[in-house]
Design an enzyme around this catalytic site. Structure first.
Site, PDB file in Angstrom:
ATOM      1  N   HIS A  45      47.608  71.561  25.668  1.00  0.00           N
ATOM      2  CA  HIS A  45      46.744  72.679  24.815  1.00  0.00           C
ATOM      3  C   HIS A  45      46.262  73.618  25.870  1.00  0.00           C
ATOM      4  O   HIS A  45      46.401  74.712  26.010  1.00  0.00           O
ATOM      5  CB  HIS A  45      45.452  72.208  23.992  1.00  0.00           C
ATOM      6  N   SER A  90      45.471  79.783  18.058  1.00  0.00           N
ATOM      7  CA  SER A  90      45.747  78.759  16.811  1.00  0.00           C
ATOM      8  C   SER A  90      44.562  78.035  16.776  1.00  0.00           C
ATOM      9  O   SER A  90      43.591  77.473  17.905  1.00  0.00           O
ATOM     10  CB  SER A  90      46.830  77.937  17.006  1.00  0.00           C
ATOM     11  N   HIS A  91      44.178  77.319  15.740  1.00  0.00           N
ATOM     12  CA  HIS A  91      43.028  76.446  15.377  1.00  0.00           C
ATOM     13  C   HIS A  91      43.720  75.222  14.474  1.00  0.00           C
ATOM     14  O   HIS A  91      43.038  75.313  13.281  1.00  0.00           O
ATOM     15  CB  HIS A  91      41.858  76.933  15.089  1.00  0.00           C
ATOM     16  N   GLN A 314      30.090  74.487  20.684  1.00  0.00           N
ATOM     17  CA  GLN A 314      30.724  75.996  20.618  1.00  0.00           C
ATOM     18  C   GLN A 314      29.310  77.017  21.110  1.00  0.00           C
ATOM     19  O   GLN A 314      28.438  76.516  21.574  1.00  0.00           O
ATOM     20  CB  GLN A 314      30.760  76.380  19.112  1.00  0.00           C
ATOM     21  N   SER A 543      50.782  76.613  20.386  1.00  0.00           N
ATOM     22  CA  SER A 543      50.263  75.280  19.563  1.00  0.00           C
ATOM     23  C   SER A 543      51.561  74.419  19.225  1.00  0.00           C
ATOM     24  O   SER A 543      52.438  74.617  18.669  1.00  0.00           O
ATOM     25  CB  SER A 543      49.552  75.785  18.305  1.00  0.00           C
TER      26      SER A 543
END
Lengths: 743, 233
Positions: A45, A90-91, A314, A543
């Site tokens: 990643h 992307s998540h 976060q 991703s």
């Protein structure tokens, strides 16, 4: 510093070779903390270790490009002293196990990538891919992901102006949640993520650091999903939890710090957390950094140094400030109620080996880790993984859907393809900032180029995200090239000239040679189209490991094209008809059904071969269409042909404007449902003017029929009641989600 | 003299610049007022814009009512100053007790961003003075908690005292009696869920909000002594 035990590196996701390479870089065996730091930074990643070798084939230069790939976001000059920053990410994996927080923190992460460049985020877009809605788990994922985007995006105060919604069985256990952010800034506010200046302070802004998201990039994002649901659910603690209110204050505080010239560099904390932000800022500047792990504000007691360094909590930023500005920085942070803690000091590079990243327990205290700062990113492994086309490629290409039986009545197929995305986007604030001229649901979002602090401008921006996994499954190279063409045409329909592209490459397991072949082919197709259309690639995200139960997803290259409108003084015509208008088709008719929604979704046929774009014709069409969209009164409606073909383009115009049509000259179902881009449906009251312009531009133009009435009719192929089509269009999504159809 | 309108910014407010821009385009001098301010001296009108004040994690407006500026807003309102709460601002005004009732979650339990038609029900408010009752306006809404509710006595009083300022033509969120906006007894404090500033330019799809913003500026002008005309209605 005790040496880590022999098998720890494997538990952290590092291979034996990678562990040996780390020992070589350090000249000794790494300890646990050092191994943990390399493990997250060298994860797929973070390091792009499987894809980097391919990505460098993309064209990244262009006259307006201020910042290309490799920084937090791409930046292009859009004129009038204004620069636009754009990025897509992307998540996917977090959203698969925890859809609300996965999607929400995806939004938070992409916002930080934009304002870390000095830009105010002004728009979000979300391309989403799910499995079929007959499956209850997929319905849960759709509800959760959309609610997460809505909950975070609306609250943080950035409008979500578009996106995509795609359903295919391949995404059932591994949905794709991509998120794009666009920001704007006065060009002089552009700032890079660098820790320059010996003795400067690294100030951690925002949330305290907790145990959430540890291993997010390695455990979660760099591995596929199994057949075992419990095992996937056990990954849930690796998903971060979002706090949009913290982020909102962080945005305002950071922009104020930048406006006041109080930071020399700034970087967001995303994947790999503090480890990534400190090593990248130091590494980019060729400097070192001492990081005091005990100075990091913590959310819970008893956290180990490796947890603090790799946590993905976060809403955190790392600002590099001169010591003399510390009080002023703290003052701005106090106003916005943002926590600020000095956690690092920039150090000079050592004569040999460059800048060192040292993790210490109190400045001047015990050294817990000591490694070359740049080695975490620059020395990451680079794999040239084996690639091979799928064994059945030739057979699949020979199996052309032209051989499928023609439907006697194309009406039922057309009705089944209609789907109004309103259910999704009315949960998103898409109007904030008073910039949204064309919101979600059209060919492209159209925005005024305005924000607090920007110089005045009459320009506008158009933005479109596109993908076509059906095409890419047939032919990743040509399919991706066609997707770029479609995206460029979408912004042209809004009156814009394409100026930059970002991409999000969602693929399966890179250890499968077929997946690497798909990735490589897609990159080549994208490179070709971008070069031919002179659209530079200014950023991207990859991703991988999008697989579940051993099955890879369809190759899904999402592209987003940013277009520039020179003078945005009225709304572009948009996809719709006006009563009595003449319908024309610009561009070359096509009959290929390979990878079309009709063939794949309606007939379950996934074979055939694609024909690549005719770039000369496409370039002429882009200019012609943008000109038509910008000329007042020439055309009253404009819609490009894409998924669902000419038939769906006509039907969408009809239901959106509540005006039917009577089309005479479509040869057969193949011409009705063929999707190859490069064609635009136009509604006009002045067909002679449009024809004259098309002829002058060298674009072929054909009479289709007339707009009007309360039926959608294509002679010999279909005759559908407009009300019935509208009901099918509006109801498709709510009904599939188990809700009543809208009235 | 141009009317001075204060636009209150709580941490988490996000529509403040939009309101400033929309009022500015109509010739007003609109300025941001930080939530920590304890005085509104010199202002002719106050707008509480939309957003998520203090994050709204507890309940919309529940924390914002304790911000220092709210005492100043209450004094300003008590003196007859024009106060308008839009969306989150409406929620804050109800929490602060400056308007009756409360805003609960939408009947559909989803966030709603769409354009609706509202009907002006009275001219007896600072936001609708001079606007004929029955006028229909296309204005965007953007909320999760916009479902207006109040007890029956309050509802009866709102009706009797002509304090229902706007109703939805088609009720999108379950609000009692279709209420989209209400006023206090004096008509100088108004809260509404729709966003007039989002309907202030043709290029954005509607200009129907301008008539309301102009009415507010006229009310502010009366207060500053610079107003163009007396309040109608």
């Amino acid at each position: 510093m005790p040496v880590a035990d022999d098998s720890l590196h494997r538990a952290l996701g590092l291979t034996d070779d990678e562990a040996a390479r780390i020992a070589e870089i350090l000249g000794r065996s790494p300890n646990h903390l050092e191994l943990a730091m390399y493990a997250v930074m060298w994860s797929e990643h973070c390091s792009y270790k499987s894809s980097r070798i391919h990505l460098k084939r993309l064209p990244t230069k262009g006259p307006g490009v201020l910042v290309g790939p490799g920084e937090n976001a791409g930046v292009v000059d859009v004129g009038d002293g204004i620069a636009a920053a754009i990025r897509i990410e992307s998540h996917n994996h977090p959203s698969a196990v925890e859809p609300y927080q996965g999607a929400a923190t995806g939004v938070g992460g992409i916002l930080r990538d934009i304002f870390t460049m000095g830009a105010r985020p002004i728009a979000l877009m979300d391309p989403l891919f799910f499995g079929p809605l007959e499956d209850a788990r997929n319905r849960w994922l759709v509800e959760g992901v959309v609610a997460g985007i809505s909950g975070y995006g609306n609250s943080v105060g950035v409008p979500t102006v578009g996106g995509e919604l795609t359903f295919s069985p391949g995404y059932s256990r591994n949905p794709l949640v991509n998120v794009l952010c666009l920001g704007v800034m006065p060009t002089e506010r552009l700032v890079l993520g660098q820790a320059s200046g010996e003795g400067n302070l690294a100030v951690l802004l925002g949330s305290s650091t907790g145990r959430d998201g540890i291993g997010g990039v390695s455990v979660l994002a760099s591995a596929g999903f199994s057949e075992d649901g419990a095992e996937d659910a056990a990954k849930r603690p690796s998903v971060q939890v979002g706090d949009p209110f913290e982020e909102k204050r962080l945005i305002e505080a950071c922009l104020e710090l930048l406006d006041q010239g109080l930071v020399v560099g700034i970087q967001d904390l995303g994947g790999a957390g503090l480890c990534c932000a400190t090593s990248e800022t130091a590494g980019r500047a060729g400097m070192g950094m001492d990081v005091d792990v005990s100075a990091v504000p913590r959310r819970e007691a008893g956290m180990e140094p490796f947890e603090v360094m790799t946590s993905e909590s976060q809403e955190r930023m790392l600002a590099i400030v001169e010591p003399g500005d510390r009080a002023a920085v703290e003052e701005v942070c106090r106003k916005w109620e943002v926590r600020a803690a000095v956690v690092g000091i920039v150090t000079a590079p050592t004569p040999v080996g460059g800048g060192r990243l040292r993790i210490v327990e109190g400045f001047g205290g015990e050294v817990l880790a000591d490694l070359p700062a740049a080695s975490l990113s620059d020395d990451a492994p680079l794999y040239e993984r084996p690639l091979a086309p799928p064994a059945d490629l030739a057979d699949r290409r020979a199996d052309d859907p032209a051989a499928l039986e023609a439907p006697g009545d194309c009406g039922p197929d057309l009705l089944a393809l209609l789907c109004d995305p309103t259910w999704v986007y009315r949960q998103y604030d898409h109007q904030l900032f008073l910039n949204t001229v064309e919101g979600p649901g059209g060919d492209a979002a159209v925005l005024r180029l305005a924000a607090p602090g920007l110089p005045p401008s009459r320009r506008g921006l158009a933005l479109s995200t596109d993908s076509n996994p059906r095409w890419a499954a047939v032919d990743p190279r040509v399919g991706t090239a066609l997707t770029v063409a479609e995206s460029a045409l979408n912004v042209a329909c809004a009156g814009a000239r394409p100026v930059a592209l970002v991409n999000c490459l969602n693929f399966g397991n890179p250890e499968h040679p077929e997946v690497m072949w798909e990735l490589s082919e897609s990159v080549d197709g994208m490179a070709e189209a971008c070069r031919e259309l002179a659209v530079p690639v200014v950023g991207g995200n990859v991703s991988l490991y999008n697989e579940s139960a051993g099955a890879d997803i369809e190759p899904t290259a999402v592209v987003a094209v940013l277009g520039l409108i020179e003078e945005l003084d009225r709304r572009p015509p948009g996809a719709g008809f006006t009563e009595g208008g003449t319908l024309l088709l610009l561009g070359t008719p096509d009959k290929s059904l390979a990878g079309s929604r009709w063939a794949v979704e309606r007939r379950g046929h996934r074979g055939g071969s694609l024909v690549g774009p005719d770039y000369g014709a496409l370039r002429a069409l882009l200019v012609l269409v943008a000109g038509l969209a910008n000329s007042e009164g020439v055309v009253t409606g404009l819609h490009d042909v894409s998924g669902g073909g000419l038939g769906l383009a006509l039907a969408e115009c009809a239901v959106r404007s509540e005006v039917g049509c009577e089309v005479e000259s479509v040869a057969d179902h193949a011409e009705l449902f063929s999707e190859s881009p490069g064609r635009v449906v136009v509604c006009t009251d002045d067909p002679a003017a449009v024809e004259a312009r098309a002829v002058a531009a060298g674009v072929s133009v054909r009479f289709l029929g007339r707009a009007g009435g309360d039926r959608i009719t294509v002679a010999g192929l279909l005759d559908v009641d407009l009300a019935e089509a509208t009901e099918a269009w509006r109801g498709a999504l709510p009904v599939a989600l188990g809700e009543p159809a809208p009235a | 003299m141009t009317s001075r309108v204060g636009v209150v910014v709580f941490p988490g407010t996000n529509c403040e610049h939009d309101v400033v821009a929309a009022l500015g385009s109509l010739g007003a001098a609109a300025e941001l007022v930080w939530h920590g301010a304890d005085s509104l001296a010199g202002l002719d009108a106050v707008v509480l814009p939309g957003g998520f004040a203090h994050g709204d994690y507890l309940r919309p407006g529940a924390l914002a009512r304790f911000s220092p500026v709210m005492e100043a807003v209450a004094r300003f309102a008590a003196e007859g100053g024009p106060v308008v709460g839009i969306c989150n601002g409406f929620q804050v005004l109800t929490e602060a007790g400056l308007l009756p009732g409360a805003l609960q979650k939408n009947a559909g339990l989803r966030f709603l961003c769409t354009t609706v038609t509202i009907r002006v029900e009275t001219s007896r408010s600072v936001l609708t003075s001079g606007v004929a009752p029955g006028t229909e306006l296309r204005i965007p809404i953007n909320h999760f908690e916009g479902n207006y509710t109040c007890d029956e006595d309050t509802l009866a009083r709102l009706r009797d005292e002509d304090r229902i300022v706007f109703r939805y033509v088609e009720n999108p969120n379950g609000s009692v009696d279709g209420i989209a906006g209400v006023s206090n007894e004096g008509g100088n404090v108004v809260g509404l869920m729709p966003h007039p500033e989002r309907a202030s330019a043709a290029i954005l799809g509607s200009t129907d909000g301008i008539v309301l913003l102009r009415a507010l500026l006229a009310s502010a002008g009366l207060r500053s002594g610079s107003g163009p005309a007396a309040l109608a209605g």
